[in-house]
Design a protein around this motif. Structure first.
Motif, mmCIF file in Angstrom:
data_model
loop_
_atom_site.group_PDB
_atom_site.id
_atom_site.type_symbol
_atom_site.label_atom_id
_atom_site.label_comp_id
_atom_site.label_asym_id
_atom_site.label_seq_id
_atom_site.Cartn_x
_atom_site.Cartn_y
_atom_site.Cartn_z
ATOM 1 N N THR A 35 0.795 -1.150 -0.003
ATOM 2 C CA THR A 35 0.136 0.053 -0.070
ATOM 3 C C THR A 35 0.735 1.107 -0.175
ATOM 4 O O THR A 35 0.980 1.669 0.453
ATOM 5 C CB THR A 35 -0.934 0.254 1.180
ATOM 6 N N TYR A 36 1.628 1.916 -0.141
ATOM 7 C CA TYR A 36 2.117 3.129 -0.552
ATOM 8 C C TYR A 36 0.907 4.180 -0.598
ATOM 9 O O TYR A 36 0.505 4.569 0.299
ATOM 10 C CB TYR A 36 3.020 3.139 -1.780
ATOM 11 N N GLN A 37 0.673 4.650 -1.862
ATOM 12 C CA GLN A 37 -0.282 5.807 -1.714
ATOM 13 C C GLN A 37 -1.776 5.328 -2.467
ATOM 14 O O GLN A 37 -2.190 5.655 -3.344
ATOM 15 C CB GLN A 37 0.115 6.807 -2.383
ATOM 16 N N HIS A 115 0.749 8.841 -9.749
ATOM 17 C CA HIS A 115 1.527 7.857 -9.477
ATOM 18 C C HIS A 115 2.942 8.217 -9.325
ATOM 19 O O HIS A 115 3.660 8.966 -9.932
ATOM 20 C CB HIS A 115 1.471 6.919 -10.549
ATOM 21 N N ASN A 116 3.759 7.575 -8.106
ATOM 22 C CA ASN A 116 5.038 8.012 -7.970
ATOM 23 C C ASN A 116 5.919 6.965 -7.602
ATOM 24 O O ASN A 116 5.741 6.544 -6.360
ATOM 25 C CB ASN A 116 5.005 9.107 -6.884
ATOM 26 N N THR A 137 -5.773 -2.737 -16.484
ATOM 27 C CA THR A 137 -5.111 -3.970 -15.790
ATOM 28 C C THR A 137 -4.232 -3.291 -14.497
ATOM 29 O O THR A 137 -4.215 -3.853 -13.259
ATOM 30 C CB THR A 137 -3.893 -4.605 -16.427
ATOM 31 N N CYS A 138 -3.580 -2.165 -14.531
ATOM 32 C CA CYS A 138 -2.768 -1.334 -13.575
ATOM 33 C C CYS A 138 -3.436 -0.270 -13.045
ATOM 34 O O CYS A 138 -3.122 0.183 -12.086
ATOM 35 C CB CYS A 138 -1.350 -1.057 -14.253
ATOM 36 N N HIS A 139 -4.087 0.447 -13.893
ATOM 37 C CA HIS A 139 -4.808 1.834 -13.343
ATOM 38 C C HIS A 139 -6.186 1.621 -13.244
ATOM 39 O O HIS A 139 -6.754 2.507 -12.528
ATOM 40 C CB HIS A 139 -4.742 2.935 -14.474
#
Ligand code: HEC
Ligand code: HEC
Ligand code: HEC
Ligand code: HEC
Ligand code: HEC
Length: 198
Positions: A35-37, A115-116, A137-139
């Motif tokens: 989980t980061y952001q 995204h960072n 798939t990713c976003h």
């Protein structure tokens, strides 16, 4: 010691960690904290809606993000792309006036990056989009988002788990099957530390 220095020090240990992981056969995804952001949704200078443009109006993602299949970056569109329509559409809106102003001055909108990844990670859009991995798939379902937010954790385990799924050797080891549409392409995303850290 600030977290940044700590990270850099840890990175110098990479070859050692990799060796340890290889020797012990340990599952290194278990040691990363996820989980980061996830869910991060910064306030943007203009309330641009993906739901309206990519959802209701069904614009292609790559009409605006035209670098994604060929380059490293997903790329944020310059204002002239917006002005293709907004020279004539909704010109009386205060939001659109901000875009027109930037266009006339030759400046850009100061969008806040959602995204960072840390800069010790190497990620390249073309290696994914060019191989048929869909943006969603990713976003996630960006076309349903009035304001775009970070959908995936972007944690190391997230990257590595997907890479394993496609790699034949690892798939057998972890009892996973590569998704049908990738079987013919023989995709083998690497799970070597150096593929993502160099
Ligand atoms: C009309 C142009 C346009 C279209 C079409 C569009 N986008 Fe965007 N996109 C933008 C703009 C402008 C931003 C920056 C503002 C923001 O973050 O809302 C952005 C931001 C993003 C971001 C966040 C980038 C970051 O980390 O800061 C993602 C992810 C994204 N778009 C994915 C998509 C996907 C997936 C589609 C198709 C379903 C799509 N976009 C369609 C213009 C567009
Ligand atoms: C395999 C996962 C994956 C796929 C597929 C993918 N992205 Fe990304 N995207 C990411 C990651 C990870 C980042 C953060 C990169 C960074 O911070 O260096 C990102 C960042 C972005 C950004 C912010 C600018 C940048 O490059 O940092 C935009 C815009 C974007 N993506 C749009 C798209 C669009 C449009 C598509 C489909 C055409 C797409 N992405 C497909 C994972 C993905
Ligand atoms: C293909 C044409 C097209 C493109 C390209 C386009 N838009 Fe739009 N946009 C529209 C339409 C149509 C509307 C809805 C107008 C309405 O509500 O009647 C709209 C509405 C908007 C609104 C809401 C305005 C308001 O006050 O209600 C904003 C903000 C906006 N667009 C920003 C952008 C930005 C930023 C870009 C470039 C990244 C962009 N648009 C690119 C067609 C486009
Ligand atoms: C949804 C699945 C998926 C996710 C999530 C994903 N990847 Fe990939 N990745 C792939 C596929 C598929 C390829 C293409 C492999 C090929 O061309 O054989 C690839 C290729 C790569 C490559 C090129 C080297 C290689 O092995 O071919 C790098 C580097 C990479 N990914 C890094 C990342 C990073 C960093 C992340 C997380 C931020 C990530 N990937 C997330 C599926 C994924
Ligand atoms: C497919 C891409 C990928 C591969 C392969 C990969 N990593 Fe990572 N790694 C990442 C990403 C993305 C991050 C940043 C997010 C995070 O910290 O989870 C990261 C972060 C890290 C960090 C910093 C952790 C922290 O808490 O800040 C270390 C240390 C690390 N990786 C070591 C390794 C080692 C050792 C290997 C090989 C055994 C490896 N990585 C393989 C993508 C990868």
């Amino acid at each position: 010691m600030n977290p940044r220095t700590l990270k850099l020090r840890m990175l110098r240990l990479l070859p050692v960690l990799g060796l340890l992981a290889a020797l012990s056969g340990c599952d290194y995804t278990d040691v990363t904290v996820p989980t980061y952001q996830k869910g991060y949704k910064p306030v943007q200078p203009i309330s641009f809606s993906h739901k309206l443009h990519a959802g209701d109006m069904q614009m292609e993602c790559q009409y605006c993000h035209f670098g994604a299949a060929e380059s490293r970056n997903g790329s944020i569109p310059p204002v002239n792309v917006c002005m293709n329509c907004h020279k004539t559409v909704k010109t009386d809106s205060p939001q659109i006036k901000k875009i027109a102003e930037a266009y006339e001055k030759g400046t850009s909108i100061p969008w806040v990056k959602v995204h960072n990844l840390p800069d010790f990670v190497s990620f390249n859009h073309s290696r994914h989009v060019g191989r048929g991995v869909a943006c969603q798939t990713c976003h996630g379902p960006v076309q349903e988002m009035p304001e775009v937010y970070q959908f995936s954790s972007l944690a190391m385990g997230w990257c590595v788990n997907c890479h394993r799924q496609y790699s034949e050797k690892d798939s057998a080891q972890f009892g996973q099957t590569p998704p049908e549409q990738f079987k013919d392409l023989h995709l083998k995303p690497s799970t070597d530390c150096a593929a993502c850290h160099h």
